[in-house]
Design a protein around this motif. Structure first.
Motif, short mmCIF file in Angstrom:
data_model
loop_
_atom_site.label_atom_id
_atom_site.label_comp_id
_atom_site.label_asym_id
_atom_site.label_seq_id
_atom_site.Cartn_x
_atom_site.Cartn_y
_atom_site.Cartn_z
N TYR A 142 0.85 -1.20 0.00
CA TYR A 142 0.00 0.00 0.00
C TYR A 142 0.88 1.24 0.00
CZ TYR A 142 0.87 -0.18 5.09
OH TYR A 142 1.45 -0.24 6.32
N ARG A 143 0.26 2.35 -0.43
CA ARG A 143 0.97 3.63 -0.46
C ARG A 143 1.18 4.10 0.98
NH1 ARG A 143 -1.35 8.41 0.03
NH2 ARG A 143 -3.34 7.47 -0.47
N PRO A 144 2.39 4.50 1.32
CA PRO A 144 2.65 4.99 2.69
C PRO A 144 1.77 6.20 3.02
CG PRO A 144 4.71 4.56 1.53
CD PRO A 144 3.60 4.46 0.51
N ILE A 145 1.64 6.46 4.30
CA ILE A 145 0.85 7.58 4.82
C ILE A 145 1.39 8.89 4.24
CG2 ILE A 145 0.19 8.82 6.92
CD1 ILE A 145 0.70 6.03 8.37
N THR A 146 0.49 9.76 3.81
CA THR A 146 0.91 11.05 3.22
C THR A 146 0.61 12.19 4.19
OG1 THR A 146 -1.23 11.53 2.20
CG2 THR A 146 0.36 10.18 0.91
N ALA A 147 1.23 13.33 3.95
CA ALA A 147 1.00 14.53 4.76
C ALA A 147 -0.47 14.94 4.68
CB ALA A 147 1.92 15.66 4.31
N GLY A 148 -1.05 14.80 3.50
CA GLY A 148 -2.46 15.14 3.34
C GLY A 148 -3.37 14.27 4.18
N GLU A 149 -3.04 12.99 4.28
CA GLU A 149 -3.83 12.09 5.12
C GLU A 149 -3.68 12.45 6.60
OE1 GLU A 149 -3.70 8.20 2.19
OE2 GLU A 149 -2.08 8.51 3.65
N LEU A 150 -2.49 12.84 7.00
CA LEU A 150 -2.28 13.24 8.40
C LEU A 150 -3.13 14.44 8.78
CD1 LEU A 150 1.58 12.80 8.81
CD2 LEU A 150 -0.23 11.32 9.70
N LYS A 151 -3.41 15.31 7.80
CA LYS A 151 -4.23 16.50 8.06
C LYS A 151 -5.71 16.15 8.20
CE LYS A 151 -1.11 19.73 5.88
NZ LYS A 151 -0.86 20.65 4.78
N ARG A 152 -6.10 14.94 7.78
CA ARG A 152 -7.52 14.55 7.81
C ARG A 152 -7.89 13.70 9.03
NH1 ARG A 152 -6.90 12.27 2.43
NH2 ARG A 152 -7.94 10.44 3.28
N THR A 153 -6.94 13.42 9.89
CA THR A 153 -7.23 12.57 11.04
C THR A 153 -6.61 13.15 12.31
OG1 THR A 153 -7.22 10.27 11.81
CG2 THR A 153 -5.21 11.05 10.78
N SER A 154 -7.10 12.71 13.43
CA SER A 154 -6.50 13.06 14.72
C SER A 154 -5.85 11.81 15.29
CB SER A 154 -7.57 13.56 15.71
OG SER A 154 -8.10 14.79 15.31
N VAL A 155 -4.60 11.91 15.62
CA VAL A 155 -3.89 10.82 16.28
C VAL A 155 -3.72 11.24 17.74
CG1 VAL A 155 -1.73 9.49 16.39
CG2 VAL A 155 -2.69 10.17 14.16
N PHE A 156 -4.01 10.30 18.65
CA PHE A 156 -3.91 10.57 20.07
C PHE A 156 -2.89 9.64 20.70
CE2 PHE A 156 -8.30 11.19 18.72
CZ PHE A 156 -8.47 12.53 19.01
N ARG A 157 -2.22 10.16 21.71
CA ARG A 157 -1.30 9.35 22.51
C ARG A 157 -1.79 9.40 23.95
NH1 ARG A 157 3.12 12.28 22.45
NH2 ARG A 157 2.77 13.03 24.56
N LEU A 158 -2.03 8.23 24.50
CA LEU A 158 -2.41 8.10 25.90
C LEU A 158 -1.16 7.68 26.65
CD1 LEU A 158 -5.36 5.91 27.23
CD2 LEU A 158 -3.32 6.44 28.51
N ASP A 159 -0.62 8.57 27.46
CA ASP A 159 0.55 8.26 28.28
C ASP A 159 0.07 7.53 29.54
OD1 ASP A 159 2.53 9.45 26.60
OD2 ASP A 159 1.81 11.40 27.25
#
Length: 192
Positions: A142-159
């Motif tokens: 598959y095509r690796p993650i793009t900058a445009g895709e990163l702008k369309r989602t929220s990634v969360f980190r739970l410490d």
């Protein structure tokens, strides 16, 4: 937060069901779905999520839409709880209050934030892809993650600040034990 407070919120009523830290780590790696609990203005909210446990960082990564309740809640109050669980066989008994079930669960307490660094966001998403599709590889499958895709989602980190795990599994030949998915078949058989 005091060490005593951390211990109190993870203290189990039944210490004989307590799981050790190695089991907790393995369970977090292997469980398919988790439930994130957040709060907004005193109202608790839960949201089921796929997730990836990053043992090296002591964190859990998940993602949702760019806008929504999870992101809004976490931007106001970062304190969260997260749980994963599984059920095993149902364990009938001669007395109704003695009926039981096999289970395993982990509860995690910590603080969650929106990941703003694009490299960390990409890493968190790649951890998710690696967990749920370990047989597929970027570029090859598959095509690796793009900058445009990163702008369309929220990634969360739970410490992770603290956790507890508990489990109950009994010997294989427990009398009358059955799986939840078999209950209707067993009911039909009993009715005959």
């Amino acid at each position: 937060m005091s060490e005593g407070h951390l211990e109190e919120r993870t203290k189990l009523r039944r210490p004989d069901r307590s799981a050790d830290e190695d089991w907790i780590r393995e369970f977090l790696h292997e469980s398919a779905v988790g439930v994130l609990a957040s709060v907004h203005e005193g109202q608790p909210f839960v949201n089921s999520n796929i997730y990836a446990y990053d043992e090296e960082r002591g964190a859990i990564y998940l993602h949702t839409a760019r806008k929504g309740r999870t992101r809004g809640n976490l931007e106001v109050d970062s304190k969260v709880a997260f749980t994963v669980y599984e059920t095993g066989r149902l364990l009938p008994a001669d007395e109704a209050l003695e009926f039981s079930i096999e289970y395993g669960s982990v509860v995690v307490f910590g603080a969650a934030c929106v990941v703003r660094d694009p490299r960390e966001s990409e890493r968190g998403l790649q951890l998710l892809l690696d967990k749920y599709a370990p047989h597929l590889r970027p570029i090859r499958d598959y095509r690796p993650i793009t900058a445009g895709e990163l702008k369309r989602t929220s990634v969360f980190r739970l410490d992770i600040e603290s956790w507890s795990g508990k489990r109950k599994f009994v010997e294989a030949d427990f009398p009358g034990a059955y799986r939840y998915e078999d209950r209707m078949r067993l009911a039909a058989e009993a009715a005959d």
